[in-house]
Design a protein around this motif. Sequence first.
Motif, mmCIF file in Angstrom:
data_model
loop_
_atom_site.group_PDB
_atom_site.id
_atom_site.type_symbol
_atom_site.label_atom_id
_atom_site.label_comp_id
_atom_site.label_asym_id
_atom_site.label_seq_id
_atom_site.Cartn_x
_atom_site.Cartn_y
_atom_site.Cartn_z
ATOM 1 N N ARG A 113 0.721 -1.417 0.195
ATOM 2 C CA ARG A 113 -0.043 -0.028 0.168
ATOM 3 C C ARG A 113 0.744 1.206 -0.063
ATOM 4 N N SER A 136 1.287 3.865 -3.113
ATOM 5 C CA SER A 136 0.641 5.052 -2.982
ATOM 6 C C SER A 136 1.555 6.376 -3.305
ATOM 7 N N ASP A 160 0.712 7.428 1.326
ATOM 8 C CA ASP A 160 -0.243 6.862 2.371
ATOM 9 C C ASP A 160 0.385 7.064 3.903
ATOM 10 N N SER A 179 0.062 4.589 6.548
ATOM 11 C CA SER A 179 0.806 3.116 6.543
ATOM 12 C C SER A 179 2.402 3.482 6.923
#
Length: 964
Positions: free
Chosen positions: A648, A652, A659, A662
Amino acid sequence: MRLSTRYAAMCMALALPIHAAAATAQTAAAFSPGDPRHARLYALERQAVALFDSDDYALSMSQKTRDAWARLHAAALKMKVAGRPHPLAGVALINLSSMDQIDGKNPDALARVNEGLSLLAPFADAYPVAWMQGLSIKGYVQAALGDVTGAADILAQASGYMDGYIARTPADKLDPSTHMLRSNIAFSHAQALTRLGRNDEAVDAQKASMDARITAAGPNSPDTIGSYYSYAQMLQRADRDGEAEKYARMAVDIATDHVDRKHPSYARALEALGLLLSRTGRRNESLDYLQRAIAIKRDTVGTGSLYFQFGLQNLGTVLLPLERYADAELLFMEAERGFRAIEGDNSPQSARALAFAASAALAEGRRDQGVERFNAALARVRAGSDEDRDIGQRVYPYLIPALIAAGQDEEARAAAAAFAAETRQLDNAPAIPLAQAAMLSAWTGPDRAALGGTARQLVGLLRDDASVHDDAELTEAQRAALDAILAVAGQTQDAALALDAMAILAGSRIAQANRLVAQRLVADPALAARVRSLQDRTKTLQAADSRLLKALATDSGVAAARTERAKVAATVDAERAAIARDYPRWVEAHGGERPDLGALRAGLSADEALLAVMPAFDGVYLLAIGPDGTRIERAPMDRAALVALVGRLRSSLTPAGFDQDSAHTLYSQIFTPAILAALGQARTLRIVPTGAFASLPFGMLAQRPIAAVTPRTAWLIRRFAIEVQPGFTVTKDRRERMAARDQFLGIGAPLTFAAVQTIDAPRGGARALSQLPPLPGSQAELRAVAHRFGMDRTTLLIGRDASEAALRDRDLSRYGVILFATHGLVSGEMEGVTEPALLLSPPAADAVGDDGLLTASEVAAMRIAADWVILSACNTVAGDNAAAPAYSGLAQAFRYAGAGSLLVSHWPVRDDASAFVTLETVKGAARGLPRAVALQRAMLRLIGSKRPNAAQPYIWAPFILMGR
């Protein structure tokens, strides 16, 4: 009677294990199999044989065919010979048992063949071929149900009987079906032998099967193709990979040229080659062959056969080492439903597929579902057969740690006791399951004093097992065992044990990345002979380990077994040390270095610490080694969730943002309070990551939740100067100025394969390479760095000049800094890419030995004196794949070639940013800064600069310093 070849063909297609029981043949006196008084029986026999031998597979396996054999059986029972039923009653049952076996109804097959052999026994010499067919079927079925040792013995007897029969029978009296049966018996014998670990004998038996099949059906027959790929499988199990690939490819070539794609051997040949390729590290090619095989099976024979279900299961087992657990799970569950529909609710094959699916569920973080499936698999097999212990060997090593983690201590203890008891009863039990059973018993028992010792014993066996396989790939079962060892190390805070287990995980990745580099080194005949000798001695040690563990488990002959093991171990250790002394580069490339905790700590500077981040099976383990001590932990989140977080975060990243949650969650999962305490006040951090974490830009992990990105955001790069390394070798930072360092060589902006017009359209790997996009900024980046160095000290190879030929013709020892601005490719992620490589311009039409890829093995053969090698925009293709070995292959290859440090980027970045970080890092190191610190300061300077979006991680975070 002419025997059917149907059993023969399906026996080859399924490639299942075999088993048999002995029988004593007594010929009834004065019996003639051609007695005219039995003409009605012979007519019934001819009707049944005609149906069974039909080219229409559905008809041959139909109820109509079964009824024909049943009529013969009933009539023969009524016809008495010397007071006994006519032997054709037994012949009929043997053929019915063959149909049961092909349909996967093994218990029914066993019952019928036992009755058939009993009826035929008094007349065996009058019906020798039918007698041997019955023994072969019985052996096949019994092996499928677990009695492998008995199978090997009876099939050896059957082979001897057949050899004698052929020797005393005139050639013109032997029809092809007799040679086909000879082939079947030898095939079954080979399968049983290999299950017992007697691989060299199995090769000989399978060679006899192949030769008999060629005699029976010719070299291009579909049935003979099965012999080629079965022989290839046996050769591979005997570690004769080169010969194995020759016969596997021969099977595919002959199938393509001479066999209708509807025939089972066509798809099976593709499948066999795919499995062989997967076991020698060529995953991309492997998946292609396996997927083609399944598609053909689905179109030609449908999904209602064992033949199709085994194809699904085979593909699933190839996906497991790639950590594609979700994809594998779907295949296993489809196979489980298929096996159950064919073989019944207690099908052992459905239980095995369910166990595979259970392990995939565990790896995906669904512990409760995994435990439920494992228990169901055990119950299913126990309901079907008390003798089949194979499923326990598959289930218990996963189930017991899962029960421990779930707090189900009583259930774990009972399962550990069952595992230990079943393993002790196995014939020739391998050392690893014996050691696993011992460790799990200690882990679940009331007295855990032996736990550390049993865990160390198991990790040593796993290391030895990895060393005898050239592909160096760990199975998911081995990773699960290492996961359990790391869990034990975490509970006991045994850092040395954790380091041993992590070195195997890291070493596997290193060896995969360097597979062809190591092969090139082993091209030296002297080294090759010593490596093979070491592997042979290691196998002897494994056998000695097995005998010692069995002696300990049964409390019998312990002293003698321990003495024998110590003697063999001393020989192996001496030979391993001698090779490491004489060929250190091969040991390093093979991932075979065993780190010593004390030496590793001594190799760290006063302000340095080391952190290993290792995904094992269902957990991610952390080992911190710092000035204030050590700490081993399992990350709070499971492996699947953390890998998803890495993905992720990577996906991103854009120039405008990422993100943020994260970035902080990953920091909190890895840098726990206890890990930070062990790292202490160290200012430089050496990180050893594997799997998905090799693609994680650690410097951008956020020490605190991020409200907004500013030049003052608390990135990890502010806390630590970071160096990433694939393994645990620690070398001191080299800061000396090299004589050639003022000269700069830049290579990049190659022509794309799609842009180069050739006479023939691109095929295979060239077609895949043609899909890679151009890197429009790489030329500007090269010129920016060249401008800062000064054009009088710069050589640029751009566009068509960025070729293998141009590099080969140049004296690379002149340059102190070498920059590659191009795509970096990871082994197995693209067709034709079998090792890590850098993409260069396509070769000229008349070029010899060029393919447009500068591979790791080619780099390793170069002579480079550069203090710095910089790979810009390197990881733009597949470095974030969970199974990708990231830069370890290229990094070590440049080290072998003589380079100092490697500076790489995870993704292509803006030209001005790349040039800035590159020059600032090189200049800082030239002023005497440690290299990791020089990179840290360059990144922080970029973050604080006035350049657009410079504070965004996409701009500054991709750069990493690679160590050994």
